[in-house]
Scaffold this motif. Structure first.
Motif, PDB file in Angstrom:
ATOM      1  N   LEU A 109      -8.061   3.412 -10.291  1.00 31.76           N
ATOM      2  CA  LEU A 109      -6.962   2.759 -11.196  1.00 31.76           C
ATOM      3  C   LEU A 109      -5.850   3.633 -11.310  1.00 31.76           C
ATOM      4  O   LEU A 109      -4.458   3.153 -11.343  1.00 31.76           O
ATOM      5  CB  LEU A 109      -7.585   2.893 -12.511  1.00 31.76           C
ATOM      6  CG  LEU A 109      -8.187   1.789 -13.257  1.00 31.76           C
ATOM      7  CD1 LEU A 109      -8.783   1.679 -14.726  1.00 31.76           C
ATOM      8  CD2 LEU A 109      -6.982   0.345 -13.336  1.00 31.76           C
ATOM      9  N   GLY A 157      -4.012  -7.459  -8.140  1.00 33.19           N
ATOM     10  CA  GLY A 157      -4.487  -6.699  -9.392  1.00 33.19           C
ATOM     11  C   GLY A 157      -6.090  -7.261  -9.623  1.00 33.19           C
ATOM     12  O   GLY A 157      -6.780  -6.541 -10.043  1.00 33.19           O
ATOM     13  N   LEU A 158      -6.298  -8.627  -8.963  1.00 34.45           N
ATOM     14  CA  LEU A 158      -7.670  -8.874  -9.163  1.00 34.45           C
ATOM     15  C   LEU A 158      -8.563  -8.095  -8.173  1.00 34.45           C
ATOM     16  O   LEU A 158      -9.833  -7.851  -8.576  1.00 34.45           O
ATOM     17  CB  LEU A 158      -7.666 -10.501  -8.687  1.00 34.45           C
ATOM     18  CG  LEU A 158      -8.699 -11.443  -9.258  1.00 34.45           C
ATOM     19  CD1 LEU A 158      -8.331 -11.594 -10.655  1.00 34.45           C
ATOM     20  CD2 LEU A 158      -8.461 -12.770  -8.605  1.00 34.45           C
ATOM     21  N   VAL A 206     -12.940  -1.874  -9.717  1.00 35.49           N
ATOM     22  CA  VAL A 206     -13.214  -0.919 -10.858  1.00 35.49           C
ATOM     23  C   VAL A 206     -14.473  -1.504 -11.439  1.00 35.49           C
ATOM     24  O   VAL A 206     -15.140  -0.542 -11.924  1.00 35.49           O
ATOM     25  CB  VAL A 206     -11.894  -0.763 -11.593  1.00 35.49           C
ATOM     26  CG1 VAL A 206     -12.144   0.042 -12.984  1.00 35.49           C
ATOM     27  CG2 VAL A 206     -10.707  -0.177 -10.922  1.00 35.49           C
ATOM     28  N   LEU A 207     -14.412  -2.792 -11.910  1.00 40.49           N
ATOM     29  CA  LEU A 207     -15.309  -3.218 -12.651  1.00 40.49           C
ATOM     30  C   LEU A 207     -16.715  -2.988 -11.922  1.00 40.49           C
ATOM     31  O   LEU A 207     -17.865  -2.503 -12.678  1.00 40.49           O
ATOM     32  CB  LEU A 207     -15.204  -4.825 -12.664  1.00 40.49           C
ATOM     33  CG  LEU A 207     -16.053  -5.518 -13.751  1.00 40.49           C
ATOM     34  CD1 LEU A 207     -15.932  -5.118 -15.199  1.00 40.49           C
ATOM     35  CD2 LEU A 207     -15.992  -7.021 -13.708  1.00 40.49           C
ATOM     36  N   LEU A 253       1.764  -4.836  -5.878  1.00 41.30           N
ATOM     37  CA  LEU A 253       1.950  -5.138  -7.328  1.00 41.30           C
ATOM     38  C   LEU A 253       3.629  -4.916  -7.873  1.00 41.30           C
ATOM     39  O   LEU A 253       4.030  -5.580  -8.343  1.00 41.30           O
ATOM     40  CB  LEU A 253       0.985  -4.721  -8.314  1.00 41.30           C
ATOM     41  CG  LEU A 253      -0.505  -5.353  -8.310  1.00 41.30           C
ATOM     42  CD1 LEU A 253      -1.301  -4.458  -9.073  1.00 41.30           C
ATOM     43  CD2 LEU A 253      -0.128  -6.612  -9.096  1.00 41.30           C
ATOM     44  N   LEU A 267      -0.718 -11.557  -8.453  1.00 42.35           N
ATOM     45  CA  LEU A 267      -2.114 -11.856  -9.035  1.00 42.35           C
ATOM     46  C   LEU A 267      -3.036 -11.253  -8.287  1.00 42.35           C
ATOM     47  O   LEU A 267      -4.107 -10.555  -8.748  1.00 42.35           O
ATOM     48  CB  LEU A 267      -2.201 -13.414  -9.033  1.00 42.35           C
ATOM     49  CG  LEU A 267      -3.527 -14.032  -9.346  1.00 42.35           C
ATOM     50  CD1 LEU A 267      -3.560 -13.595 -10.943  1.00 42.35           C
ATOM     51  CD2 LEU A 267      -3.653 -15.221  -9.027  1.00 42.35           C
ATOM     52  N   ILE A 309      -7.992  -5.017  -7.833  1.00 37.83           N
ATOM     53  CA  ILE A 309      -8.372  -3.717  -8.585  1.00 37.83           C
ATOM     54  C   ILE A 309      -9.482  -3.846  -9.342  1.00 37.83           C
ATOM     55  O   ILE A 309     -10.425  -3.011  -9.796  1.00 37.83           O
ATOM     56  CB  ILE A 309      -7.096  -3.010  -9.110  1.00 37.83           C
ATOM     57  CG1 ILE A 309      -6.118  -2.976  -8.023  1.00 37.83           C
ATOM     58  CG2 ILE A 309      -7.170  -1.999  -9.745  1.00 37.83           C
ATOM     59  CD1 ILE A 309      -4.625  -2.781  -8.464  1.00 37.83           C
ATOM     60  N   LEU A 310      -9.157  -5.054 -10.312  1.00 34.40           N
ATOM     61  CA  LEU A 310     -10.187  -5.385 -11.412  1.00 34.40           C
ATOM     62  C   LEU A 310     -11.436  -5.357 -10.941  1.00 34.40           C
ATOM     63  O   LEU A 310     -12.567  -4.746 -11.426  1.00 34.40           O
ATOM     64  CB  LEU A 310      -9.431  -6.471 -12.050  1.00 34.40           C
ATOM     65  CG  LEU A 310     -10.580  -7.287 -12.891  1.00 34.40           C
ATOM     66  CD1 LEU A 310     -10.602  -6.615 -14.189  1.00 34.40           C
ATOM     67  CD2 LEU A 310     -10.240  -8.686 -13.323  1.00 34.40           C
ATOM     68  N   SER A 318      -3.649   3.314  -8.107  1.00 35.26           N
ATOM     69  CA  SER A 318      -2.861   2.023  -8.264  1.00 35.26           C
ATOM     70  C   SER A 318      -1.693   2.262  -8.943  1.00 35.26           C
ATOM     71  O   SER A 318      -0.651   1.500  -8.878  1.00 35.26           O
ATOM     72  CB  SER A 318      -3.762   0.964  -8.515  1.00 35.26           C
ATOM     73  OG  SER A 318      -4.348   1.083  -9.641  1.00 35.26           O
ATOM     74  N   SER A 319      -1.992   2.887 -10.314  1.00 32.10           N
ATOM     75  CA  SER A 319      -0.896   2.817 -11.186  1.00 32.10           C
ATOM     76  C   SER A 319       0.190   3.738 -10.465  1.00 32.10           C
ATOM     77  O   SER A 319       1.508   3.544 -10.702  1.00 32.10           O
ATOM     78  CB  SER A 319      -1.213   3.696 -12.395  1.00 32.10           C
ATOM     79  OG  SER A 319      -2.414   3.356 -12.902  1.00 32.10           O
TER      80      SER A 319
END
Lengths: 280, 327
Positions: A210, A251-252, A258-259, A233, A248, A254-255, A213-214
């Protein structure tokens, strides 16, 4: 013991799915040259900002006509590398400082723990950005900075474990037998703390991905032309009106990544905890 | 309580000195001379001009003297001058940005409390039910989603596609001509997306924490006692259990301050909000060392204040904590 741990982990469906996705990510980033349909940095002026599904560009193209799917597949390498190297570094620092602090106690302990408190006072994003501003932004610096600013949790954990173990009979027995401090710590005390450390490290990988990516999103992470999820992004922000797909899909990715690490980490925690008898 | 407050205030001093020391060391890791940034851009800058600049910023002195001088100036709230072309004092730049960031973060904390408390409690009371499952999935997703991505999606949906909300800045162009009431509406329209999105992560964390904490308490003996003496289930949960579950929330909120302050760098630069985070980001991009150092100290100071307030709140809520000082 190990088998019961494994059965517990597999029985925990969310954690199992998380583990599968983590494994899949490894394979994808390993096979990136084979899997990606295009060269991730092949520029094509004729194919600028194509929406998903056009002419072999499954997820569309960016403002330079580069294939988004290929860039995302290659980007997974950066995320994985940063996640693991940064967490490896922070775990190593946390292990050393935590063990020193817990085993020696006294002034050493006080000094290390105060330093730990101080580091926790800084909003980590501020500290990371300040260091990146001073050093050049690059993948190695990003890894190093994330590692150097996230060891505090591990240090506290290791310290607590060592404190509770160092006066137990088996540790005292080792001492009586003449084992050196280093041997007692590494062979007798740390192996008992491996479970919680593994959980913290797994959750740490998620956090590091995370953060990376930020940083890339802010333009202070891994520098172009290396494809990263955050930098796609970042471009997506400039083309919000014309190309939603840029914003879109990365980010998906990354989500989901990370999830998966979070689910796996939580699953490990449950499986390693002797009290847990939760049903799934 | 007063004794506790004073003791806690004094405990902040060594921590603050430690913070300044770390900030100072971090900035002086820099290879090369910070004045290069100013002189490199100007090819006509002579060697003597460079030397003057070095002397102006005190960079010719030994490093511990530099630190002591800087610390001495800090006491009088003098953080030096920005290296940006305007050369304004760092403290002025921070002062004008701070209220925006504070407002944003206080709104976020308010939203976090208002939503996560009922969410976490309801999930715990009905553990295993459909609401619990549903909210658990939601919590895991929002905990893992990068905030800047959610911001982009929200901007695309509500800003670009539906056109309901403005996607950047704090005020509309015609802000000055609006009546007081319209100004309020204009401001809140600009704040809705940044505030909600920056609170999502903390919201997920806190409600998850509250759920597990509540589940733990519900199992404890004193609640069995309360039930056994014939109290209604409603009273048992909402009075006896809730009170005990809420106390650690104060600490968690205090701990979430650095995350929120750090997150404001990302939120403010996405939504073009003129706050401390955006100022810090610009300082980082421009290698404006005095401003970076000022921002670093300010960010840590906000965390320190957050922890201080959380400790006070904790002592107010739990007499065991404040009485310990006298034992």
């Amino acid at each position: 013991m190990f088998q019961s741990f494994l059965t517990k982990l597999i029985a925990n469906k969310p954690a199992f799915i998380g583990a599968l996705i983590v494994l899949a990510m490894f394979i994808i980033s390993w096979l990136a040259p084979v899997l990606s349909p295009h060269d991730p940095s092949a520029i094509s002026v004729a194919q600028r900002l194509r929406p998903p599904g056009t002419q072999g560009h499954l997820l569309g193209t960016d403002s330079l006509g580069r294939d988004i799917l290929s860039r995302m597949i290659w980007g997974s390498r950066v995320s994985l590398k940063v996640g693991f190297v940064a967490v490896g570094l922070s775990t190593l620092i946390g292990l050393i400082l935590g063990a020193l602090s817990g085993y020696h106690g006294g002034l050493v302990d006080a000094a290390i723990m105060r330093f730990c408190d101080l580091m926790l006072c800084f909003p980590s994003m501020f500290l990371i950005l300040a260091v990146i501003a001073i050093l050049e932004p690059s993948i190695w610096n990003v890894m190093a900075v994330i590692g150097l600013t996230s060891w505090m949790g591990v240090a506290r954990l290791v310290r607590a474990e060592i404190l509770s173990l160092k006066n137990r009979d088996f540790a005292l027995a080792a001492k009586v037998l003449g084992a050196s401090d280093l041997r007692i710590i590494c062979r007798h005390l740390l192996p008992n703390a491996m479970g919680p450390i593994l959980v913290t490290a797994t959750l740490g990988v998620a956090g590091a991905i995370l953060t990376e990516s930020s940083l890339s999103f802010l333009g202070l992470g891994v520098q172009p032309p290396t494809p990263t999820w955050g930098s796609i992004l970042s471009e997506g922000k400039n083309y919000l009106h014309r190309a939603w797909w840029l914003s879109l899909y990365p980010g998906l990715a990354i989500l989901i990544t990370v999830l998966s690490y979070n689910l796996l980490g939580e699953g490990l925690r449950e499986a390693l905890s002797p009290h847990s008898n939760r049903r799934y | 309580m007063l004794a506790y407050t004073i003791k806690r205030l004094f405990m902040m001093i060594p921590t603050f000195i430690g913070i300044t020391l770390i900030s100072f060391i971090v900035i002086h890791l820099a290879p090369g001379d910070p004045t290069n940034m100013v002189t490199d851009l100007n090819p006509q800058a002579s060697q003597s001009a460079k030397k003057r600049l070095t002397e102006l910023y005190g960079l010719d002195k030994p490093i511990h003297i530099q630190y002591l001088n800087w610390l001495k100036n800090l006491v009088t709230l003098d953080l030096g001058r920005s290296m940006a072309p305007d050369r304004r004092p760092v403290i002025d730049k921070i002062k004008e940005r701070l209220p925006v960031t504070l407002t944003l973060n206080l709104c976020s904390i308010f939203i976090i409390i208002c939503i996560s408390l009922p969410l976490g409690l309801w999930a715990a009371v009905r553990a295993g039910g459909w609401f619990d499952r549903f909210s658990t999935v939601g919590v895991f997703i929002f905990f893992a989603a990068p905030s800047f991505w959610l911001a982009l999606l929200a901007m695309w949906l509500f800003g670009v596609n539906l056109g309901w909300l403005p996607i950047s800045g704090l005020k509309s162009l015609n802000y000055d001509s609006l009546s007081f009431f319209d100004r309020l509406i204009d401001l809140s329209k600009h704040l809705v997306m940044p505030v909600i999105i920056s609170s999502l992560g903390g919201l997920a964390g806190l409600s998850r924490y509250l759920r597990s904490n509540m589940l733990e308490i519900i199992r404890q003996d004193f609640l069995t006692t309360a039930r056994a003496k014939g109290l209604s289930e409603r009273l048992v949960i909402w009075k006896h259990a809730l009170r005990n579950a809420l106390i650690p929330v104060i600490t968690i909120l205090g701990l979430s301050v650095p995350g929120l302050v750090g997150g404001s760098v990302i939120m403010e630069s996405i939504f073009a909000i003129p706050g401390l985070g955006q100022l810090f980001y610009a300082a980082v991009m421009g290698r404006d060392y005095p401003l970076v150092m000022g921002g670093l100290v300010m960010g840590a100071f906000l965390t320190l204040i957050g922890n201080f307030l959380a400790d006070l709140g904790y002592a107010l809520a739990d007499p065991r904590v404040r009485d310990e000082t006298f034992r």
